[in-house]
Design a protein around this motif. Structure first.
Motif, PDB file in Angstrom:
ATOM      1  N   GLU A 323       0.817  -1.227   0.000  1.00 33.81           N
ATOM      2  CA  GLU A 323       0.000   0.000   0.000  1.00 33.81           C
ATOM      3  C   GLU A 323       0.846   1.271   0.000  1.00 33.81           C
ATOM      4  OE1 GLU A 323      -3.243   0.039   2.831  1.00 33.81           O
ATOM      5  OE2 GLU A 323      -3.048  -2.133   3.047  1.00 33.81           O
ATOM      6  N   CYS A 324       2.154   1.112   0.116  1.00 33.85           N
ATOM      7  CA  CYS A 324       3.050   2.278   0.205  1.00 33.85           C
ATOM      8  C   CYS A 324       3.030   3.067  -1.103  1.00 33.85           C
ATOM      9  CB  CYS A 324       4.464   1.795   0.532  1.00 33.85           C
ATOM     10  SG  CYS A 324       5.681   3.112   0.558  1.00 33.85           S
ATOM     11  N   LEU A 325       2.866   4.377  -1.014  1.00 32.95           N
ATOM     12  CA  LEU A 325       2.830   5.249  -2.199  1.00 32.95           C
ATOM     13  C   LEU A 325       4.166   5.935  -2.457  1.00 32.95           C
ATOM     14  CD1 LEU A 325      -0.587   7.144  -1.873  1.00 32.95           C
ATOM     15  CD2 LEU A 325      -0.067   5.085  -3.186  1.00 32.95           C
ATOM     16  N   CYS A 326       5.207   5.421  -1.844  1.00 33.43           N
ATOM     17  CA  CYS A 326       6.515   6.077  -1.932  1.00 33.43           C
ATOM     18  C   CYS A 326       6.919   6.368  -3.385  1.00 33.43           C
ATOM     19  CB  CYS A 326       7.538   5.168  -1.264  1.00 33.43           C
ATOM     20  SG  CYS A 326       8.786   6.039  -0.386  1.00 33.43           S
ATOM     21  N   GLY A 327       6.731   5.380  -4.256  1.00 28.76           N
ATOM     22  CA  GLY A 327       7.125   5.561  -5.656  1.00 28.76           C
ATOM     23  C   GLY A 327       6.367   6.702  -6.303  1.00 28.76           C
ATOM     24  N   ALA A 328       5.038   6.768  -6.048  1.00 25.78           N
ATOM     25  CA  ALA A 328       4.224   7.846  -6.619  1.00 25.78           C
ATOM     26  C   ALA A 328       4.657   9.192  -6.045  1.00 25.78           C
ATOM     27  CB  ALA A 328       2.749   7.591  -6.337  1.00 25.78           C
ATOM     28  N   ILE A 329       5.026   9.209  -4.763  1.00 23.80           N
ATOM     29  CA  ILE A 329       5.472  10.457  -4.135  1.00 23.80           C
ATOM     30  C   ILE A 329       6.781  10.913  -4.767  1.00 23.80           C
ATOM     31  CG2 ILE A 329       6.351  11.442  -1.971  1.00 23.80           C
ATOM     32  CD1 ILE A 329       4.283   9.555  -0.550  1.00 23.80           C
ATOM     33  N   LEU A 330       7.697   9.987  -4.950  1.00 23.99           N
ATOM     34  CA  LEU A 330       9.004  10.333  -5.524  1.00 23.99           C
ATOM     35  C   LEU A 330       8.890  10.720  -6.999  1.00 23.99           C
ATOM     36  CD1 LEU A 330      10.947   7.490  -3.753  1.00 23.99           C
ATOM     37  CD2 LEU A 330      11.484   9.915  -3.513  1.00 23.99           C
ATOM     38  N   ASP A 338      -1.545  11.766   0.831  1.00 21.96           N
ATOM     39  CA  ASP A 338      -2.397  10.900   0.007  1.00 21.96           C
ATOM     40  C   ASP A 338      -2.313   9.443   0.441  1.00 21.96           C
ATOM     41  OD1 ASP A 338      -3.161  13.056  -1.588  1.00 21.96           O
ATOM     42  OD2 ASP A 338      -1.406  12.820  -2.892  1.00 21.96           O
ATOM     43  N   CYS A 339      -1.299   9.088   1.215  1.00 19.99           N
ATOM     44  CA  CYS A 339      -1.122   7.690   1.617  1.00 19.99           C
ATOM     45  C   CYS A 339      -1.988   7.394   2.836  1.00 19.99           C
ATOM     46  CB  CYS A 339       0.345   7.415   1.938  1.00 19.99           C
ATOM     47  SG  CYS A 339       0.587   5.746   2.570  1.00 19.99           S
ATOM     48  N   PRO A 340      -2.810   6.361   2.740  1.00 20.44           N
ATOM     49  CA  PRO A 340      -3.702   6.059   3.879  1.00 20.44           C
ATOM     50  C   PRO A 340      -2.940   5.611   5.128  1.00 20.44           C
ATOM     51  CG  PRO A 340      -3.853   4.362   2.170  1.00 20.44           C
ATOM     52  CD  PRO A 340      -3.033   5.468   1.596  1.00 20.44           C
ATOM     53  N   GLU A 345      -0.400   3.631  10.416  1.00 17.37           N
ATOM     54  CA  GLU A 345       0.453   2.435  10.454  1.00 17.37           C
ATOM     55  C   GLU A 345       1.912   2.781  10.166  1.00 17.37           C
ATOM     56  OE1 GLU A 345      -2.277   2.741   8.756  1.00 17.37           O
ATOM     57  OE2 GLU A 345      -3.655   1.074   9.185  1.00 17.37           O
ATOM     58  N   CYS A 346       2.145   3.878   9.447  1.00 13.03           N
ATOM     59  CA  CYS A 346       3.516   4.246   9.055  1.00 13.03           C
ATOM     60  C   CYS A 346       3.946   5.538   9.759  1.00 13.03           C
ATOM     61  CB  CYS A 346       3.576   4.427   7.532  1.00 13.03           C
ATOM     62  SG  CYS A 346       5.238   4.750   6.930  1.00 13.03           S
ATOM     63  N   VAL A 347       4.869   5.405  10.668  1.00  5.81           N
ATOM     64  CA  VAL A 347       5.461   6.541  11.392  1.00  5.81           C
ATOM     65  C   VAL A 347       6.969   6.304  11.457  1.00  5.81           C
ATOM     66  CG1 VAL A 347       3.400   7.055  12.782  1.00  5.81           C
ATOM     67  CG2 VAL A 347       5.057   5.386  13.606  1.00  5.81           C
ATOM     68  N   VAL A 352       6.835   1.928   7.210  1.00  2.28           N
ATOM     69  CA  VAL A 352       6.434   0.885   6.256  1.00  2.28           C
ATOM     70  C   VAL A 352       7.246   1.037   4.977  1.00  2.28           C
ATOM     71  CG1 VAL A 352       4.520   0.008   4.851  1.00  2.28           C
ATOM     72  CG2 VAL A 352       4.113   0.718   7.222  1.00  2.28           C
ATOM     73  N   GLY A 353       7.452   2.270   4.555  1.00  4.69           N
ATOM     74  CA  GLY A 353       8.180   2.517   3.315  1.00  4.69           C
ATOM     75  C   GLY A 353       9.417   3.362   3.558  1.00  4.69           C
ATOM     76  N   ALA A 354      10.294   3.382   2.543  1.00  3.58           N
ATOM     77  CA  ALA A 354      11.570   4.082   2.686  1.00  3.58           C
ATOM     78  C   ALA A 354      11.399   5.591   2.865  1.00  3.58           C
ATOM     79  CB  ALA A 354      12.439   3.804   1.460  1.00  3.58           C
ATOM     80  N   CYS A 355      10.292   6.159   2.348  1.00  2.00           N
ATOM     81  CA  CYS A 355      10.100   7.612   2.467  1.00  2.00           C
ATOM     82  C   CYS A 355       9.870   8.054   3.912  1.00  2.00           C
ATOM     83  CB  CYS A 355       8.917   8.068   1.619  1.00  2.00           C
ATOM     84  SG  CYS A 355       9.183   7.866  -0.139  1.00  2.00           S
ATOM     85  N   MET A 356       9.546   7.095   4.794  1.00  2.58           N
ATOM     86  CA  MET A 356       9.349   7.424   6.201  1.00  2.58           C
ATOM     87  C   MET A 356      10.616   7.121   7.004  1.00  2.58           C
ATOM     88  SD  MET A 356       7.151   8.778   8.274  1.00  2.58           S
ATOM     89  CE  MET A 356       5.395   8.681   7.929  1.00  2.58           C
ATOM     90  N   VAL A 357      11.643   6.590   6.343  1.00  3.02           N
ATOM     91  CA  VAL A 357      12.875   6.207   7.040  1.00  3.02           C
ATOM     92  C   VAL A 357      13.878   7.344   7.032  1.00  3.02           C
ATOM     93  CG1 VAL A 357      14.880   4.685   6.985  1.00  3.02           C
ATOM     94  CG2 VAL A 357      12.607   3.751   6.520  1.00  3.02           C
ATOM     95  N   ALA A 362      10.259  12.379   1.966  1.00  2.22           N
ATOM     96  CA  ALA A 362       9.145  13.332   2.077  1.00  2.22           C
ATOM     97  C   ALA A 362       8.213  12.963   3.224  1.00  2.22           C
ATOM     98  CB  ALA A 362       8.383  13.375   0.753  1.00  2.22           C
ATOM     99  N   CYS A 363       7.935  11.680   3.408  1.00  2.83           N
ATOM    100  CA  CYS A 363       6.966  11.294   4.455  1.00  2.83           C
ATOM    101  C   CYS A 363       7.512  11.621   5.832  1.00  2.83           C
ATOM    102  CB  CYS A 363       6.633   9.809   4.339  1.00  2.83           C
ATOM    103  SG  CYS A 363       5.801   9.414   2.781  1.00  2.83           S
ATOM    104  N   LYS A 364       8.780  11.322   6.056  1.00  2.00           N
ATOM    105  CA  LYS A 364       9.340  11.624   7.370  1.00  2.00           C
ATOM    106  C   LYS A 364       9.394  13.132   7.603  1.00  2.00           C
ATOM    107  CE  LYS A 364      12.994  10.642  10.625  1.00  2.00           C
ATOM    108  NZ  LYS A 364      14.277   9.990  10.871  1.00  2.00           N
TER     109      LYS A 364
END
Ligand code: SF4
Length: 386
Positions: A323-330, A338-340, A345-347, A352-357, A362-364
C-alpha cells in the motif's frame, strides 16, 4: 543587476527580503494565470528546508512545489537492500549509514538482519568504514548510497592507495539527471520547471542541465538551501516559466559554477560508469545507477562475492508494503498525505516505506514538520505576500 538577477548577495535570514520575494512570487504566479503551477525540486535537503522553515506558507497559493526523486535512501531498490542483507547474513560485515538500517528489502531490512545476529555497523562516513576495516581481518562491505555528491567521496576512497584490502563497496549510488528525464517524460506531467539541488551542482556544474532544459522545454534553477535561497530561486523559476524560457539559471553562485568541480568529476567518472536500474517504486531508469568500473573490480562487492539473494527474494513481502505510495510520491504524482498509512500504520518509529525512514524522505519530513500548510489559517501572511 548581475547575472543572477541581483540575488547574489543574499543575506540569509532577512524577513523583509523574504516578504519582498514572496510578494514577487505571488505577482508572477498571478501573471502566469494558471492554477496550479506545478514545479518540482529534486532534493531531500530542499524539502527539509521548505518544511522546517514553513516556506510553503509564503509560496503563492497557485504554486505546487512538489518533491521529486531527490532522496537517495528512498530510491534504493529492494533488490539492492536484499544484496546487503544477504551479505550480512552470510557472515560478511556490512557497514552503512544509519538511515539504511531500516529501509525495507523484499522481506527484511539490515536492521532485521542485525537483530538476527548479522554484523551490521552504522558509520557516518566512508573513512569510518575504512577505520573499521583496518581494525579487523574480516571482510567488510560498505553499502554505499547517495547521489553524485556522495558518490564522489566513494570514488575518492576507492582511488585511495591506503584503502584496506578487506574493504569493498556495494554501490547503490544513483545519478539524478536521468531520473529527472523520466519525470519530464511522464505522459501528461504537470511539471513546468525544476529547482536543481545546489550541492549536487557544486560537483556537476550548472551547465550539465542545459541540454535537459532544451530537450524537455522546461527551465531549471539551481538553488541553495537557506530560506532566501529557495524563495529567490522560486521567483527566478516563475520568471522563466512566465516568459516561456527553457533555460538554466544559477541562483547559488556562491558555491556553483557552470563547469563544477572538474577534479571531483574526473574521480567520479574514473571509478564509476552509469548503468540502468530500478529506482524503488518509480521506474527502470536508464543510466540512473552508478556501478564500479571493471578496473576497480577488487573494490566491488558484487564482483568479489557471489551474492545469493534467493532466500530474501522468495520470502513473502510485508503486507502493508504493497500500500506504500513512496514511488508515486518520488515521481511527483502523490503527496505523503495521500497515503492512507501516513501517520497511522507508518510513522518514523515503525516505517512501512523508505520515504518514512530517511531524514530526506518526504513522508518523514512531512511527519516531523508538517507538509502543505492550511493557508486559510494565515490570512495576515497571505495579505503581506499579496
Ligand atoms: S507514509 Fe509510509 S507507507 Fe505511506 S507512502 Fe510514505 S513511506 Fe510509504
Amino acid at each position: 543587476m548581475d547575472s543572477t538577477g541581483g540575488f547574489a548577495e543574499l543575506k540569509f535570514r532577512d524577513p523583509q527580503r523574504g516578504k519582498a520575494l514572496a510578494a514577487e512570487a505571488a505577482r508572477l504566479a498571478r501573471a502566469i494565470g494558471r492554477d496550479p503551477i506545478a514545479l518540482m525540486h529534486v532534493c531531500g535537503s530542499h524539502e527539509q528546508a521548505i518544511a522546517r522553515f514553513g516556506l510553503r506558507a509564503s509560496f503563492p497559493p497557485e504554486v505546487d512545489l512538489i518533491m521529486g526523486p531527490g532522496c537517495p535512501v528512498c530510491v534504493t531498490d529492494q533488490p539492492e537492500v536484499d544484496e546487503a542483507v544477504a551479505l550480512a547474513m552470510s557472515g560478511v560485515r556490512v557497514a552503512t549509514y544509519g538511515d539504511m538500517l531500516r529501509v525495507p528489502g523484499t522481506a527484511q531490512s539490515l536492521g532485521d538482519a542485525q537483530a538476527e545476529g548479522a554484523r551490521v555497523d552504522v558509520v557516518y562516513s566512508f573513512s569510518q568504514a575504512m577505520d573499521l576495516a583496518r581494525s579487523t581481518r574480516d571482510e567488510v562491505v560498505f553499502f554505499a548510497t547517495g547521489f553524485e555528491t556522495t558518490a564522489v567521496a566513494t570514488a575518492a576512497a576507492i582511488l585511495d592507495p591506503d584503502r584496506p584490502a578487506n574493504l569493498s563497496i556495494l554501490s547503490a549510488h544513483k545519478y539524478i539527471l536521468p531520473a529527472m528525464e523520466i519525470v519530464a517524460e511522464v505522459p501528461g506531467t504537470r511539471i513546468e520547471g525544476f529547482l536543481g539541488a545546489g550541492h549536487a551542482a557544486t560537483i556537476t556544474g550548472w551547465g550539465l542541465f542545459e541540454p535537459f532544459a532544451r530537450k524537455y522545454g522546461r527551465p531549471v534553477v539551481i538553488a541553495g538551501f537557506e530560506p532566501l535561497d529557495i524563495l529567490a530561486a522560486l521567483v527566478k523559476l516563475l520568471e522563466l516559466v512566465q516568459d516561456g524560457r527553457a533555460e538554466v539559471a544559477n541562483m547559488y553562485p556562491r558555491c556553483v559554477t557552470k563547469e563544477g568541480n572538474r577534479r571531483a568529476q574526473e574521480q567520479l567518472w574514473r571509478v564509476f560508469e552509469t548503468t540502468g536500474g530500478e529506482w524503488r517504486g518509480i521506474a527502470y531508469v536508464p543510466d540512473g545507477n552508478l556501478r564500479i568500473r571493471e578496473e576497480f573490480a577488487a573494490a566491488d562487492a558484487r564482483r568479489r562475492f557471489a551474492i545469493d539473494t534467493s532466500a530474501q527474494r522468495s520470502a513473502a513481502p510485508a503486507a502493508l508494503v504493497k500500500e506504500c505510495l513512496c514511488g508515486a510520491i518520488l515521481s511527483g504524482l502523490a503527496a505523503p498525505h495521500d497515503c492512507p498509512l501516513f501517520g497511522k500504520e507508518c510513522v518514523p518509529d515503525r516505517p512501512v516505506g523508505a520515504c518514512m525512514v530517511s531524514s530526506e524522505g518526504a513522508c518523514k519530513i512531512w511527519y516531523q514538520y508538517g507538509g502543505r500548510p492550511d493557508l486559510t489559517a494565515l490570512p495576515a501572511l497571505q495579505e503581506s505576500a499579496g
